[in-house]
Design a protein around this motif. Structure first.
Motif, PDB file in Angstrom:
ATOM      1  N   MET A   1      -6.242  13.026 -12.119  1.00 42.50           N
ATOM      2  CA  MET A   1      -5.810  12.621 -10.815  1.00 42.50           C
ATOM      3  C   MET A   1      -4.383  12.062 -10.903  1.00 42.50           C
ATOM      4  N   GLU A   2      -3.563  12.488  -9.991  1.00 49.41           N
ATOM      5  CA  GLU A   2      -2.172  12.054  -9.998  1.00 49.41           C
ATOM      6  C   GLU A   2      -2.011  10.703  -9.333  1.00 49.41           C
ATOM      7  N   LYS A   3      -0.933  10.051  -9.707  1.00 48.07           N
ATOM      8  CA  LYS A   3      -0.621   8.754  -9.123  1.00 48.07           C
ATOM      9  C   LYS A   3      -0.077   8.972  -7.705  1.00 48.07           C
ATOM     10  N   PRO A   4      -0.436   8.159  -6.723  1.00 43.46           N
ATOM     11  CA  PRO A   4       0.066   8.350  -5.356  1.00 43.46           C
ATOM     12  C   PRO A   4       1.577   8.121  -5.288  1.00 43.46           C
ATOM     13  N   VAL A   5       2.211   8.842  -4.374  1.00 42.12           N
ATOM     14  CA  VAL A   5       3.657   8.774  -4.202  1.00 42.12           C
ATOM     15  C   VAL A   5       3.958   7.766  -3.097  1.00 42.12           C
ATOM     16  N   ASN A   6       4.852   6.843  -3.396  1.00 44.12           N
ATOM     17  CA  ASN A   6       5.269   5.864  -2.389  1.00 44.12           C
ATOM     18  C   ASN A   6       6.389   6.498  -1.558  1.00 44.12           C
ATOM     19  N   LEU A   7       6.091   6.853  -0.327  1.00 48.04           N
ATOM     20  CA  LEU A   7       7.057   7.559   0.514  1.00 48.04           C
ATOM     21  C   LEU A   7       8.222   6.666   0.923  1.00 48.04           C
ATOM     22  N   ASN A   8       7.971   5.376   1.070  1.00 42.56           N
ATOM     23  CA  ASN A   8       9.080   4.465   1.406  1.00 42.56           C
ATOM     24  C   ASN A   8      10.100   4.423   0.274  1.00 42.56           C
ATOM     25  N   ARG A   9       9.606   4.364  -0.950  1.00 39.12           N
ATOM     26  CA  ARG A   9      10.514   4.361  -2.101  1.00 39.12           C
ATOM     27  C   ARG A   9      11.296   5.677  -2.174  1.00 39.12           C
TER      28      ARG A   9
END
Length: 60
Positions: A1-9
Motif C-alpha cells: 500500500m502506498e503512502k497517501p499524497v498530501n495535496l496541499n504540500r
C-alpha cells in the motif's frame, strides 16, 4: 500500500517552483551585478562634476 499524497504540500511546492522559475527569468532580464551598478553610479557622478564645472554665473 502506498503512502497517501498530501495535496496541499504538492500545491505549495509547485507554487514555490513556479515562483523560483519566474524569479530566475527576471534576474536574467533585469538583473545587474553590484559592479555594474557601482560603475553606473560613478559615471553619473563624473558627468555631474563635468557639467557643474562648466556652469557659468550670469549676473544680469
Amino acid at each position: 500500500m502506498e503512502k497517501p499524497v498530501n495535496l496541499n504540500r504538492y500545491r505549495k511546492d509547485k507554487a514555490r517552483a513556479d515562483k523560483k522559475a519566474r524569479a530566475d527569468q527576471n534576474a536574467v532580464k533585469f538583473g545587474r551585478t553590484k559592479a555594474q551598478k557601482d560603475a553606473d553610479t560613478a559615471e553619473t557622478a563624473r558627468i555631474k562634476r563635468l557639467f557643474d564645472g562648466h556652469k557659468q554665473d550670469r549676473d544680469t
